[in-house]
Design a protein around this motif. Sequence first.
Motif, PDB file in Angstrom:
ATOM      1  N   VAL A 262      -8.716   1.333   5.235  1.00 15.03           N
ATOM      2  CA  VAL A 262      -8.105   0.274   4.440  1.00 15.03           C
ATOM      3  C   VAL A 262      -8.716  -1.082   4.673  1.00 15.03           C
TER       4      VAL A 262
ATOM      5  N   HIS B  90      -2.448  -3.155  -3.548  1.00 16.91           N
ATOM      6  CA  HIS B  90      -3.804  -3.118  -2.999  1.00 16.91           C
ATOM      7  C   HIS B  90      -4.845  -3.166  -4.121  1.00 16.91           C
TER       8      HIS B  90
ATOM      9  N   CYS C 206      -4.692   2.923  -4.612  1.00 19.10           N
ATOM     10  CA  CYS C 206      -3.590   2.419  -3.797  1.00 19.10           C
ATOM     11  C   CYS C 206      -2.946   1.217  -4.498  1.00 19.10           C
TER      12      CYS C 206
ATOM     13  N   HIS D  75       0.835  -1.202   0.000  1.00 25.73           N
ATOM     14  CA  HIS D  75       0.000   0.000   0.000  1.00 25.73           C
ATOM     15  C   HIS D  75       0.870   1.252   0.000  1.00 25.73           C
TER      16      HIS D  75
END
Length: 369
Positions: A368, A321, A329, A206
């Motif tokens: 996240v 990600h 991301c 990330h």
Amino acid sequence: MRSSPGSSSAARAVGGRSAQVGTALLGLFLALSTAGCRSTQRPPAGDVAEPPPPYAPAQSDAVPGWLGEPLSWEKLARVESWLANEGRTATAIWRNEAELTLSSGRLTFARRELDADPAKAPAVATRLRAAKAGFDRLLLREDLNAGQRRRASEGAELAAKLLAGAPGARPPGAIATIARADWGALRAKPALMDRTSGPYSRITIHHSADNDPVVLDGSPGRTFAAARDIQRAHMNGKETRYGDIGYHFLIDPFGRVLEGRDLAYQGAHAMGDNNIKNVGICLIGNFDQDKPSEAALGALRRLVDDLRGRYSIPRERVYGHRDLRVTRCPGENLNRWIVSYRGGAPQAPPTALEVKPQAAASRSPRSVR
Ligand SMILES: [Zn+2]
């Protein structure tokens, strides 16, 4: 797909006899392996590319096709594939033999590389650690037979010796990381986290992409403040309320690696089931705007190599990600590095099911989970 419906039923039909044949062949294999791996015998080319047959429903002690073959990377790949397919229903002796073959093979290759070029020690260390972890896992099993136990214990000892002696070869987990206490992490809340359900099998990378990032100037103090900021956002955020920072590691632009969430706990970085057995690494910065520094990428490579060695994670299971859900991301510039590290094309786009949380993600890049 091989269409040979007869092969698995034939294997079942020989039943008890194959156990005797198997034991005899194992003896032969042991004799061959102590005699060295210089046999010139090569497997027929056709066998190499052949996909494994569908696994039989009943437990099978059929002799694996790879037994007694000379050591090669192709053989190790076949053994790995066998473990994932027909080996799932094989008896313990053959499964243990397969894992022993993998670890012994890695150890032998590592020794050859070290002999040829001692300067390669840091790269070889990853392989040595994978071999050592494999031997250690086997030694915990009760169904290992005496000969296998002896080989596993000798292998573990030799791998440890080579790791200790090889310059630059660190023991597992010894990649230089900055402890939580040193960067001033808040105490984690274990009640709000899940223990990992098993050994890690993938890695997801990330970027932090904070709206209001701490300006980093190379001093540890600034980096540590940025890490505390991210942790606070994860633990106190309206949508998050995590038990700890969501990532297992943070990397700053100067190549520092900070310990995040304890690896004993599943991360909170890739949302839902995507977090299962998935190590989360976050590079501090916004890599849609900036390019990751050489120092950060160097540290990332060392960390990813180390984790892959420790958990036997294949290169193809290192993700950005965005490979797991719809998000920018880890930023275009960092994603390029990931694709190149993986050695191939970007992953398939996420399925429609994973599109849902996009709106929340774009409002708050720190959300996240
Ligand atoms: Zn992310």
